[in-house]
Design a protein around this motif. Sequence first.
Motif, PDB file in Angstrom:
ATOM      1  N   GLY A 283       0.777  -1.069   0.021  1.00  0.00           N
ATOM      2  CA  GLY A 283       0.040  -0.332   0.410  1.00  0.00           C
ATOM      3  C   GLY A 283       0.786   1.574   0.027  1.00  0.00           C
ATOM      4  N   GLN A 284      -0.358   1.836  -0.324  1.00  0.00           N
ATOM      5  CA  GLN A 284       0.963   3.738  -0.626  1.00  0.00           C
ATOM      6  C   GLN A 284       0.913   4.492   0.285  1.00  0.00           C
ATOM      7  OE1 GLN A 284      -1.048   4.574  -4.480  1.00  0.00           O
ATOM      8  NE2 GLN A 284       1.199   4.294  -5.665  1.00  0.00           N
ATOM      9  N   ARG A 285      -0.053   4.413   1.195  1.00  0.00           N
ATOM     10  CA  ARG A 285      -1.366   5.342   2.322  1.00  0.00           C
ATOM     11  C   ARG A 285      -0.447   4.862   3.661  1.00  0.00           C
ATOM     12  NH1 ARG A 285      -2.927   9.991   1.092  1.00  0.00           N
ATOM     13  NH2 ARG A 285      -3.562  10.130   3.060  1.00  0.00           N
ATOM     14  N   PRO A 286      -0.542   5.062   4.678  1.00  0.00           N
ATOM     15  CA  PRO A 286       0.004   4.819   5.786  1.00  0.00           C
ATOM     16  C   PRO A 286      -1.362   3.956   6.597  1.00  0.00           C
ATOM     17  CG  PRO A 286       0.181   6.387   6.683  1.00  0.00           C
ATOM     18  CD  PRO A 286      -0.291   5.927   4.864  1.00  0.00           C
ATOM     19  N   VAL A 287      -1.619   3.024   6.639  1.00  0.00           N
ATOM     20  CA  VAL A 287      -2.941   2.025   7.322  1.00  0.00           C
ATOM     21  C   VAL A 287      -3.427   2.482   8.994  1.00  0.00           C
ATOM     22  CG1 VAL A 287      -2.036  -0.070   6.003  1.00  0.00           C
ATOM     23  CG2 VAL A 287      -1.680   0.019   8.348  1.00  0.00           C
ATOM     24  N   SER A 288      -2.231   3.216   9.547  1.00  0.00           N
ATOM     25  CA  SER A 288      -2.753   4.070  10.909  1.00  0.00           C
ATOM     26  C   SER A 288      -4.054   4.308  10.305  1.00  0.00           C
ATOM     27  CB  SER A 288      -1.757   4.795  11.712  1.00  0.00           C
ATOM     28  OG  SER A 288      -0.929   5.768  10.136  1.00  0.00           O
TER      29      SER A 288
END
Length: 335
Positions: A283-288
Amino acid sequence: MIHIDNEGITDPHVNLAIEEYCIRHLPAGEDYLLFYINAPSIIIGRNQNTLEEIHQAYIDEHGIHVVRRISGGGAVYHDHGNLNFSFLTDFSKDKLNNFKQFATPIIKVLNAMGVSAEMKGRNDIVVGDKKVSGNAQFSSTKRMFNHGTLLLDCDLDQVTKALDVKMTKIKSKGHKSSRARVANIAEFLEAPLSTEAFKEKILASLFPDGAERKTYRLTAKDWNSINALVEEKYRQWDWNYGHSPDFDIQRTRHFAAGIIDFRLKVKRGGAIENVKIYGDFFGQRPVSEIQNALIGVRYDKRAIEGALEGIDLYPYFGEVDRAEFIDLIYGPDEQ
């Protein structure tokens, strides 16, 4: 003893509200007996984690009610072939956890019908090695009730499927039900018997010829309070699901984009307190950002869908189906 007329109502939300209202508001110093028959439903014990007891997808598909009661004990299945009884009386220590005292009149009726029923263990009525009735109690400082089920001609296939939990890896502080071998009383009778006729046999035994059968009929004032209790408590998600003890849940699934592993902590009241997402996805964006979107959200499928609505999952996980992703967080396990 006074028989309480529930007016033939089969809505479990209403019947449990009648029971609670009566134990809290009818005059002390009197013993009462309440019978009720519920539409298909699972009745959850006061101290249980609802999700540990039920097969939610099956329940949704078949329109089965899920309602929490105020007494302890395990989850039970009710339908029109199940007769529920409740003895309401003044509290005394000798009655507390004395299930046999309340079950004895029921056992006598069954024995008179040719059914070799007996009390076994702490709170079960059995025939041979098969359970036909379970009992539970609720008590306040002044009043108490002992209530139980009587499996006359219940759909035992539904019992198995509705109580077959499909969400794994739940770690809870709740009291998990133990599943006993069950049977219908009808299996031991020579002739078929309706649930209503069964109820009348018990009443006839408790009020033999010559004994006055007193009946309490709920007043308009009673019904106003009962209906308020139904709407404010027994139809509420917060009571039936959110009242569950704290629990942790782990959910893992294989997607085309890789493995996604959810770890959630849910607090009493039903809100998600903490979320961690693990896996081998790209993934590119943080799963946070997904984790934060779920914190504070009610652990309920619709609430989770609402929290993630409008969020594009692709930048976080790659190619995942939204419905399957929601099912990962809250839904049946992969078969």
